[in-house]
Scaffold this motif. Structure first.
Motif, short mmCIF file in Angstrom:
data_model
loop_
_atom_site.label_atom_id
_atom_site.label_comp_id
_atom_site.label_asym_id
_atom_site.label_seq_id
_atom_site.Cartn_x
_atom_site.Cartn_y
_atom_site.Cartn_z
N SER A 298 11.56 -0.96 4.89
CA SER A 298 10.36 -1.76 4.68
C SER A 298 9.39 -1.60 5.85
O SER A 298 8.18 -1.38 5.67
N ARG A 299 9.89 -1.69 7.08
CA ARG A 299 9.04 -1.57 8.26
C ARG A 299 8.49 -0.14 8.38
O ARG A 299 7.32 0.05 8.74
N ILE A 300 9.31 0.86 8.09
CA ILE A 300 8.84 2.25 8.13
C ILE A 300 7.70 2.46 7.14
O ILE A 300 6.70 3.12 7.45
N LYS B 17 0.32 -1.49 -8.41
CA LYS B 17 -0.37 -2.68 -7.92
C LYS B 17 0.68 -3.62 -7.33
O LYS B 17 1.88 -3.30 -7.34
N ASN B 18 0.23 -4.76 -6.82
CA ASN B 18 1.17 -5.71 -6.23
C ASN B 18 2.30 -6.03 -7.21
O ASN B 18 2.04 -6.44 -8.35
N PRO B 19 3.56 -5.82 -6.81
CA PRO B 19 4.67 -5.96 -7.76
C PRO B 19 5.05 -7.42 -8.03
O PRO B 19 5.66 -8.08 -7.20
N THR B 20 4.69 -7.89 -9.20
CA THR B 20 5.04 -9.26 -9.59
C THR B 20 5.87 -9.30 -10.87
O THR B 20 6.64 -10.23 -11.07
N SER B 21 5.73 -8.30 -11.72
CA SER B 21 6.49 -8.28 -12.97
C SER B 21 7.92 -7.84 -12.72
O SER B 21 8.23 -7.19 -11.71
N LEU C 175 4.57 0.95 8.62
CA LEU C 175 4.04 1.72 9.74
C LEU C 175 3.45 3.07 9.29
O LEU C 175 2.59 3.62 9.96
N SER C 176 3.92 3.55 8.14
CA SER C 176 3.42 4.85 7.66
C SER C 176 2.01 4.77 7.11
O SER C 176 1.37 5.80 6.87
N LYS D 92 0.83 -1.21 0.00
CA LYS D 92 0.00 0.00 0.00
C LYS D 92 0.86 1.25 0.00
O LYS D 92 0.59 2.23 -0.72
N ALA D 93 1.91 1.25 0.82
CA ALA D 93 2.78 2.42 0.91
C ALA D 93 3.53 2.65 -0.39
O ALA D 93 3.69 3.80 -0.83
N LEU D 94 4.00 1.60 -1.03
CA LEU D 94 4.71 1.74 -2.30
C LEU D 94 3.79 2.28 -3.39
O LEU D 94 4.21 3.09 -4.23
N ILE D 95 2.53 1.87 -3.36
CA ILE D 95 1.55 2.42 -4.31
C ILE D 95 1.31 3.90 -4.02
O ILE D 95 1.28 4.73 -4.93
N ARG D 96 1.14 4.22 -2.75
CA ARG D 96 0.93 5.62 -2.35
C ARG D 96 2.09 6.50 -2.77
O ARG D 96 1.89 7.66 -3.19
#
Length: 224
Positions: A214-216, A184-188, A219-220, A174-178
């Motif tokens: 990753s943890r930050i 979307k979920n990174p699979t490619s 938590l964000s 969710k944070a990476l998308i934001r």
């Protein structure tokens, strides 16, 4: 992408303070410490992550002593030669979760670890010295050469043995998308390269381990 300092402030707004955030950071090992992990512990950690996938972690935790007994300490050279009789016995062993497909991964991943030992001296040496700027390459190697080590299973396995790196939990994604890194979920492969670049950038900016970033990110997103 926002800076790590901004992401920490976002996380602290949900968790109370920066000190509270720091207390929640995962533990990682130095390359020297990780390199000293015996390969039987590597196979055990792989197996634990695989059995936890899609199953109750609490059940696996409660049965883990039984797994250790049934698999005789997870020595790779023992289990690369898993016989049909071994498999039949394990399928009847109530000390473990009797999932045949997952049991067979112990043999297949033992073969991988023995191959890495031949090439690097130990599987732990290979993993410990794999550059963080190619973490996606390490995940790809485990997925292609190992058994059932795709998705987040390899990520949780690596985290459990103390290897630096990210875990694509729901909140991290969710944070990476934001942050506009992915949509979307990174699979490619292209999406994974974007994630690698983003983590490289945040690491260079902050000096923080990838696991902490990753943890930050997780938590964000907000409170649990």
């Amino acid at each position: 992408m926002q800076t790590i300092d901004t992401l920490i402030d976002m996380a602290a707004s949900f968790r109370g303070s920066r000190a509270d955030i720091d207390a929640l950071m995962p533990q990682i090992k130095t390359p020297d410490a990780l390199q000293a992990v015996p390969d039987d512990r590597i196979l055990a950690a792989m197996t634990r992550a695989i059995f936890q996938a899609g199953f109750s972690w609490k059940v696996i935790d409660n049965k883990w002593d039984g797994f250790e007994e049934a698999f005789e300490g997870f020595v790779p050279v023992r289990w690369k030669f898993m016989s049909d009789d071994d498999l039949d016995s394990l399928l009847k062993d109530t000390r473990i979760v009797r999932n045949g497909q997952k049991i067979i991964t112990v043999r297949d991943n033992a073969i991988l670890l023995c191959d890495l030992e031949d090439a690097y001296g130990s599987a732990a040496t290979c993993i410990a010295n794999w550059p963080m700027t190619d973490f996606i390459g390490l995940l790809d190697m485990l997925k292609k050469r190992g058994s059932r080590l795709g998705g987040t299973s390899a990520q949780y396995f690596l985290r459990s043995i103390g290897k630096d790196g990210w875990v694509f939990s729901r909140d991290v994604t969710k944070a990476l998308i934001r942050e506009g890194v992915i949509d979307k979920n990174p699979t490619s492969k292209s999406a994974l390269r974007k994630v690698q670049t983003a983590f490289d950038t945040w690491h260079q900016e902050s000096g923080r381990p990838y696991a902490h970033i990753s943890r930050i990110l997780a938590l964000s997103v907000g409170p649990l």
